[in-house]
Scaffold this motif. Structure first.
Motif: not given
Length: 843
Positions: A584-597
């Motif tokens: 999931d794209h949180q901001s320009d530099y932050v991506w976090t794993p999705r629940a189904e990843s």
């Protein structure tokens, strides 16, 4: 549709009316309406799989499994299954899983039964398929989380609590030894009215090279002493008081045979009427079958088991016998003596009011293969069910034979154990033997070329030639030109001989160890490997297997590069599309794993057999600690200047992920005391109290230590100072392989004076076992979760018997942030930007 193997004819019979089976499988013939016969080949099994028909791999039926039979009498059950998976899946991932038993299950030690959850070190009883048991040092001790387990339980003789994937060893109706997962036994038991027909092994023959220092006559006397004697004096003077005439007569016979003089008397007072008291010097001053008795050889065990029935025992119908004792150690040993001499024996506790519990050993007349099946008055007995793991974990050992002798609630059973390079070599060797492949290339971490892969081939595959491609470019090319069946090379070595490899279509089997090294598709390493596997002019490699225990060390994104090499069609062509699937794209530099990843990664990394080492090997506890150090004024000045530059770039919106990575590297260089200029030249700066703190840790450890330094030039600086006090070696990417191996061998030699290795972690993060050290010190942080975890793992390896300690030296705020992300296995992208946003300084 089902497939049945006819091993004598090397054929498969498939029950099907699907015309595609006849049309697509070479050699298939119609036998009768609804049945098709075909050669049992790799091609046939692979094509049947595409049609949804599972069939056993031919390697499991027709392969000779080359091995050093003195250490590996038979392949591990999971190894055979994995090899079968590999030869029927030309492109796939080897990430195996393993199964275990519950905490209260006991293993056999040289001095008796011990709970498996209490294991710290020492040898364990390994069961061999010829029926013998020998004591070996396990190569792994396994402890994994487990919520639910499968219970096998009968009224007499069977009690096992296993994880669903545990390898169950049993005797089939044909008399052959077979293995299946516990979950398979469970399902077969539930599906059949009569239960599961497999039979469990309960007896064994110990391989014993010791003998108890008493002769047979003396041993018989000691059985009588332990049963009915006592020692009222400090000396070995023993008193035996018996009433039964048969015991009086037998004791006189035993003492005479042993050449022991005795005195006997009878008392006339009312409470002693009929009793005779014997006084003599006993061969040993003991009242129990203690650890020393476990040294008895087979003949001595037979003597003790035979004599026990005359004293603390009795004969039962059909040749069975029982032994009684209030001392558990004695009951444990007598059960062992019975089972080791071919009699199935169980041990249970009889609770007696106002008395000590009594331990009862029931021995059958001979060896029995025990069944789970059985029918009671109301139908099938309930002998298989599921229950929670008692402590939320499961345990096991890895031993060479693949099988263990265990006991649970007094019931002895032989069973499978847990258990990469050998399996892959077996699969490649089978393909070569059957004509499916000609030569293999093993691509592995540099530190494992000789000590892991080379050793495996040298010991177990004497009929195969291999060459380790390392050294100068000229030497690598010369070795590659020599005839061999296996070529072994490090990941970056591919680029050195890429042109020569492109001219070798005969190398058609590729084994990539630690395939997670290729998780980034943008690296030159990845691009060279892709061109080798899928040349723009020429045929792609038909057999490519990726092996790793940590497929996604940093984030789900790590699966992308590996999949594009091993199974290109399972992921989108472009990385951005895959990232959107798992992050999931949180901001320009932050991506976090999705629940189904996680589920998506499992889906794209297929076909695969899964194994996670870091979740299964439990060694002595590892303690992580941070030692604060004081930065020098020079370091503080440089870090503040770096932070100002970073803030300027962020405000000017000129910062990128790449630039941020460079800034982070520069911050760690400053913290470590050696900064590289624009031309790549190192410049040392004052490190404050860091060196002093390192020396304190070394002195506290009092033993060998690994010091990991993420920048090569720092290793020289540190080793120079440490060598003034301790014998210190350096290992970096510039250290020749021969010299590295010599350093590692010296370090692991207890008598060697080499006390410290200062190393770049990238050169030692895979494969090596350096358990002479129990302390790892990180000079400063590193921006790679995988390298940090793997490097720390050099001391937390099978055979390590001490508490291990990972010490992180930290003097700057940025270091503390880095260590936190390493421990929590977070990505490093956005670390500095986060500090800027929160207006935190690097110091």
């Amino acid at each position: 549709m089902t497939a049945t193997v006819l091993p004598d004819d090397r054929a498969l019979v498939v029950e099907t009316d699907d015309p595609r089976v006849l049309a697509t499988i070479r050699g298939a013939e119609a036998l009768a309406p609804g049945f098709v016969c075909m050669p049992h080949t790799i091609d046939a099994v692979a094509r049947l799989a595409l049609l949804g028909v599972p069939a056993e791999s031919p390697i499991q039926h027709y392969y000779s499994w080359p091995r050093d039979q003195s250490t590996i009498p038979q392949p591990f059950a999971h190894q055979a299954v994995t090899a079968g998976f590999m030869v029927t899946n030309p492109h796939g991932y080897v990430l195996n899983d393993i199964g275990c038993v519950d905490a209260s299950t006991e293993y056999l030690s040289p001095a008796g039964w011990r709970r498996i959850d209490s294991y710290e070190n020492g040898k364990v009883g390994q069961y061999n398929l010829d029926g013998t048991v020998e004591f070996v040092t396990p190569t792994a001790f396994v402890r994994r989380p487990c919520e639910e387990m499968i219970r096998f339980k009968t009224t007499y003789g069977i009690d096992q609590l296993l994880s669903p994937d545990h390898t169950v060893l049993y005797v089939a109706s044909t008399g052959g030894r077979m293995t299946v997962p516990a979950s398979y036994v469970e399902s077969r038991y539930e599906d059949s009215v009569m239960g599961w027909p497999g039979r469990f092994i309960t007896t064994f023959t110990p391989k014993i090279t010791t003998a108890f220092p008493l002769n047979d006559a003396q041993l018989r006397v000691m059985v009588a002493v332990i049963a009915d004697g006592h020692f009222p004096y400090i000396s070995d003077g023993c008193v035996v008081r018996v009433k039964k005439q048969r015991k009086k007569d037998r004791l006189r016979t035993l003492l005479t045979a042993a050449g022991i003089e005795w005195k006997e008397s009878s008392n006339d007072y009312p409470t002693a009427q009929g009793f005779t008291v014997f006084r003599f010097q006993a061969p040993l001053h003991t009242k129990e079958f203690g650890p020393e008795f476990w040294e008895c050889d087979i003949s001595q065990l037979e003597v003790i088991a035979g004599e026990a029935v005359h004293w603390d025992g009795c004969a039962r119908k059909s040749g069975a016998s029982q032994f009684f004792s209030t001392i558990k150690a004695s009951a444990d040993f007598i059960q062992y003596a019975y089972a080791a001499t071919g009699r199935t024996a169980t041990l249970f506790v009889s609770e007696r009011e106002e008395h000590k519990p009594e331990y009862v050993v029931h021995a059958r007349a001979g060896a029995s293969l025990l069944y789970l099946k059985g029918v009671g008055a109301g139908g099938k007995s309930q002998n298989v069910w599921r229950e929670p793991s008692p402590d939320g974990f499961m345990y096991c050992f890895n031993v060479p034979s693949g099988f263990l002798l265990l006991r649970r609630n007094g019931c002895i059973f032989a069973t499978g154990n847990t258990g990469k390079s050998l399996t892959a070599c077996w699969a490649a060797d089978y393909l070569m033997t059957e004509g499916y492949g000609r030569k293999a290339l093993v691509v592995a971490p540099l530190s494992t070329l000789e000590r892991v892969w080379g050793d495996t081939l040298f010991v177990h595959f004497t009929h195969r030639r291999f060459a380790v491609l390392h050294g100068s470019a000229e030497r690598r090319r010369r070795l590659l030109a020599q005839p061999a069946d296996f070529y072994i090379i490090n990941h970056d070595g591919i680029a050195v001989v890429a042109r020569e490899l492109a001219k070798r279509p005969d190398i058609d089997i590729v084994i990539i160890d630690e395939v997670a090294t290729y998780r980034n598709k943008q690296t030159g390493r990845w691009k060279v490997m892709e061109e080798f596997l899928y040349p723009t002019s020429g045929k792609p490699k038909p057999w490519v297997w990726g092996m790793t225990g940590t497929p996604t060390p940093n984030s789900p994104e790590d699966a992308y590069g590996q999949c594009r090499l091993i199974t290109p069609t399972t992921v989108p062509k472009f990385f951005g599309q895959f990232r959107a699937m798992v992050m999931d794209h949180q901001s320009d530099y932050v991506w976090t794993p999705r629940a189904e990843s996680t589920a998506i990664v499992h889906k794209v990394m297929r076909p695969a057999i899964r194994f996670k080492r870091d979740e299964c090997i439990d060694l002595p506890p590892t303690v992580y600690q941070t030692r604060d150090v004081t930065l020098s004024a020079e370091q503080t000045k440089h870090l503040k200047e770096l932070m100002r530059d970073l803030m300027t770039e962020v405000e000017g919106k000129r910062i990128s992920a790449v630039n941020e990575g460079v800034k982070l590297g520069k911050a760690l260089q400053i913290a470590g005391g050696c900064v590289y200029d624009v031309d790549g030249r190192p410049h040392e700066i004052d490190t404050g109290t860091r060196l002093e703190t390192l020396m304190e840790v070394i002195e506290e450890a009092g033993g060998k230590i690994l010091v990991f330094v993420p920048f090569t030039s720092m290793t020289v600086m540190i080793a120079r100072e440490l060598n003034k006090h301790w014998n210190t070696a350096i290992v970096t990417g510039d250290t020749p392989v021969k010299e590295r191996n010599e350093i590692f061998l010296r370090f692991e030699d207890e008598k060697s004076d080499l006390e410290i290795i200062v190393a770049h972690p990238g050169t030692m993060s895979h494969g090596l076992t350096l358990i002479q050290a129990s302390v790892v010190v990180w000079w400063t942080g590193i921006d790679s979760n995988d390298t940090y975890t793997q490097a720390c793992g050099r001391i937390t390896r099978p055979g390590q018997h001490r508490t291990t300690c990972i010490v992180n030296l930290s003097g700057a705020a940025v270091e503390r942030k880095v260590y936190k992300r390493l421990v929590e296995r977070q990505k490093f992208q956005g670390l500095l930007l986060d500090m800027v946003e929160k207006k935190e300084g690097l110091v």
